[in-house]
Motif scaffolding. Structure first.
Motif, PDB file in Angstrom:
ATOM      1  N   GLY A  27       0.773  -1.229   0.000  1.00  0.00           N
ATOM      2  CA  GLY A  27       0.000   0.000   0.000  1.00  0.00           C
ATOM      3  C   GLY A  27       0.805   1.279   0.000  1.00  0.00           C
ATOM      4  N   LEU A  28       2.081   1.203   0.355  1.00  0.00           N
ATOM      5  CA  LEU A  28       2.883   2.420   0.482  1.00  0.00           C
ATOM      6  C   LEU A  28       3.037   3.123  -0.862  1.00  0.00           C
ATOM      7  N   GLY A  29       3.277   2.356  -1.929  1.00  0.00           N
ATOM      8  CA  GLY A  29       3.399   2.954  -3.259  1.00  0.00           C
ATOM      9  C   GLY A  29       2.120   3.654  -3.673  1.00  0.00           C
ATOM     10  N   ALA A  30       0.969   3.045  -3.372  1.00  0.00           N
ATOM     11  CA  ALA A  30      -0.318   3.645  -3.711  1.00  0.00           C
ATOM     12  C   ALA A  30      -0.532   4.942  -2.939  1.00  0.00           C
ATOM     13  N   LEU A  31      -0.113   4.968  -1.664  1.00  0.00           N
ATOM     14  CA  LEU A  31      -0.267   6.175  -0.853  1.00  0.00           C
ATOM     15  C   LEU A  31       0.561   7.325  -1.433  1.00  0.00           C
ATOM     16  N   PHE A  32       1.767   7.029  -1.887  1.00  0.00           N
ATOM     17  CA  PHE A  32       2.605   8.059  -2.507  1.00  0.00           C
ATOM     18  C   PHE A  32       1.988   8.543  -3.816  1.00  0.00           C
ATOM     19  N   LEU A  33       1.406   7.646  -4.591  1.00  0.00           N
ATOM     20  CA  LEU A  33       0.745   8.038  -5.835  1.00  0.00           C
ATOM     21  C   LEU A  33      -0.434   8.968  -5.551  1.00  0.00           C
ATOM     22  N   LYS A  34      -1.145   8.692  -4.483  1.00  0.00           N
ATOM     23  CA  LYS A  34      -2.259   9.560  -4.105  1.00  0.00           C
ATOM     24  C   LYS A  34      -1.746  10.938  -3.693  1.00  0.00           C
ATOM     25  N   LYS A  35      -0.695  10.983  -2.881  1.00  0.00           N
ATOM     26  CA  LYS A  35      -0.174  12.251  -2.374  1.00  0.00           C
ATOM     27  C   LYS A  35       0.483  13.079  -3.481  1.00  0.00           C
ATOM     28  N   PHE A  36       1.223  12.432  -4.398  1.00  0.00           N
ATOM     29  CA  PHE A  36       1.972  13.160  -5.416  1.00  0.00           C
ATOM     30  C   PHE A  36       1.143  13.473  -6.651  1.00  0.00           C
ATOM     31  N   TYR A  37       0.283  12.536  -7.073  1.00  0.00           N
ATOM     32  CA  TYR A  37      -0.427  12.685  -8.346  1.00  0.00           C
ATOM     33  C   TYR A  37      -1.945  12.713  -8.211  1.00  0.00           C
ATOM     34  N   GLY A  38      -2.451  12.576  -6.983  1.00  0.00           N
ATOM     35  CA  GLY A  38      -3.885  12.629  -6.775  1.00  0.00           C
ATOM     36  C   GLY A  38      -4.651  11.432  -7.291  1.00  0.00           C
ATOM     37  N   ILE A  39      -3.958  10.298  -7.442  1.00  0.00           N
ATOM     38  CA  ILE A  39      -4.609   9.088  -7.953  1.00  0.00           C
ATOM     39  C   ILE A  39      -5.263   8.344  -6.789  1.00  0.00           C
ATOM     40  N   PRO A  40      -6.567   8.103  -6.843  1.00  0.00           N
ATOM     41  CA  PRO A  40      -7.217   7.381  -5.740  1.00  0.00           C
ATOM     42  C   PRO A  40      -6.843   5.903  -5.754  1.00  0.00           C
ATOM     43  N   TYR A  41      -6.950   5.272  -4.594  1.00  0.00           N
ATOM     44  CA  TYR A  41      -6.686   3.833  -4.557  1.00  0.00           C
ATOM     45  C   TYR A  41      -7.677   3.132  -3.640  1.00  0.00           C
ATOM     46  N   ILE A  42      -7.924   1.853  -3.955  1.00  0.00           N
ATOM     47  CA  ILE A  42      -8.709   0.995  -3.077  1.00  0.00           C
ATOM     48  C   ILE A  42      -7.816  -0.158  -2.635  1.00  0.00           C
TER      49      ILE A  42
END
Length: 367
Positions: A95-110
């Motif tokens: 999940g850490l990579g997804a969290l960074f993608l959300k913070k840097f690029y605004g990409i949501p994740y489930i």
């Protein structure tokens, strides 16, 4: 993901390296595998028995947990930055990579939680990390109501949690016309040879079954840390020739074994660490192949089996109840046929990957 591709969507999978190619197309899904340790020949964390067991192999493998987290984030930011949504399997460690993608690029994740990561987070005092990674996601999917309850007990956000079970490929797992020895009643069980699968209790139930039915044989398909112990138990109970453990087989061979079986049993338990069966996909595979099933009433198994309708639920660890239900199904052809018909119907209606993929697409579109 294969079914989602068939419905016109573009799917990329990022996963750790376990050998072979690092960039390829698998049934329409674009797969990229990343290296997480150098020199690469020492990579030992992923593959084989899985991270949970591999990490026990020594200090060098434990260090790779940290390097895995670093490269997971690095390759996520490098490869997945143009995605519309990220779907995380196993929030720890993925999940850490997804969290960074959300913070840097605004990409949501489930996130999809399989169950064991909750128990492991409790055991290793990592619940704070699980909550951080999961509660930052737009939605949390669990594979059963039991896993959902584990998540709630762990303090995860109730409003974000939905249940979508794993599915089964009903085009592949299907009834076949195969040879069966009419003089043998063949019982099949499949799974990783660990405590929570409960194979010990199934083996201990066999002498009681054989007292009344000499023609019964049990085949257990799987490998794992308890293999030697279970084989010793078979020898101690004088079950050689009646109970056999077969190492992992191909899907094609497994399909033939399902179709050769007269009864399938998953005798799972709540183990000494409090862990249990998240769902029990092998039950779905057996039901799809037209095999009557018995499962322990633990974890997510009750999401699959409705007792007396599409299968039989038994209390865990009690060999007398397990053996008596085996004897019941062995002697009652009408009940077995009823379980088979209802089981196949329920799998196609609720658990086929075609149905499950529709539910995931809906979740992706809502965030």
């Amino acid at each position: 993901m294969r079914e989602i591709v068939k419905k016109g969507h573009d799917v990329h999978v990022l996963a750790p390296f376990t050998g072979g190619e690092t960039d390829y197309i698998l049934e329409g899904v674009h797969v990229e595998r990343f290296h997480y340790f150098y020199p690469r020949r020492f990579e030992k964390l992923s593959g084989r028995a899985g991270m949970i067991d591999n990490v026990k192999e020594g200090f060098l493998v434990k260090i790779q947990v940290l390097t895995f987290l670093f490269f997971n984030v690095f390759y996520s930011l490098r490869i997945l930055k143009n995605m519309d949504v990220i779907h995380v399997q196993w929030p720890i460690p993925n999940g850490l990579g997804a969290l960074f993608l959300k913070k840097f690029y605004g990409i949501p994740y489930i996130t999809t939680i399989h169950g064991e990561e909750v128990h492991l987070s409790k055991r290793y005092h990592m619940l704070f990390a699980l909550r951080w990674l999961v509660n930052n996601s737009s939605k949390t999917i669990t594979n059963s109501n039991a896993t959902r309850n584990f998540c709630l007990e762990a303090g995860l956000d109730e409003e974000k949690i939905d249940v979508i079970p794993f599915g089964v490929d009903t085009d592949f797992f299907r009834p076949l016309d195969v040879y069966k020895d009419e003089n043998i009643f063949q019982i099949l069980s499949v799974g990783y040879l660990i405590e929570r699968k409960g194979f010990e209790y199934l083996i201990r139930a066999m002498p009681h079954v054989l007292e009344k039915h000499e023609n019964v044989q049990l085949k257990i398909v799987g490998s794992g840390p308890l293999e030697s112990k279970l084989k010793s138990l078979i020898y101690e109970l004088d079950l050689t020739g009646k109970v056999e453990i077969v190492k992992n087989v191909s899907d094609e061979k497994l399909l033939m074994l399902y179709n050769s079986a007269d009864l399938f049993i998953l005798p799972s338990i709540v183990d000494s660490q409090g862990n249990t069966e998240g769902l029990g996909v092998v039950l779905l595979e057996a039901m799809a192949c037209g095999v009557p099933v018995i499962g322990s009433d633990v974890g997510g198994i009750s999401d699959i089996i409705e007792d007396g309708k599409n299968g039989v639920l038994v209390e865990q660890k009690i060999k007398s109840k397990l053996s008596s239900n085996i004897s019941l199904l062995l002697s009652d052809n009408e009940l077995r046929n009823s379980l088979v018909i209802n089981g196949q119907s329920d799998v196609k209606a609720k658990f086929s990957w075609k149905k499950i993929s529709d539910r995931y697409i809906k979740e992706f579109q809502l965030i």
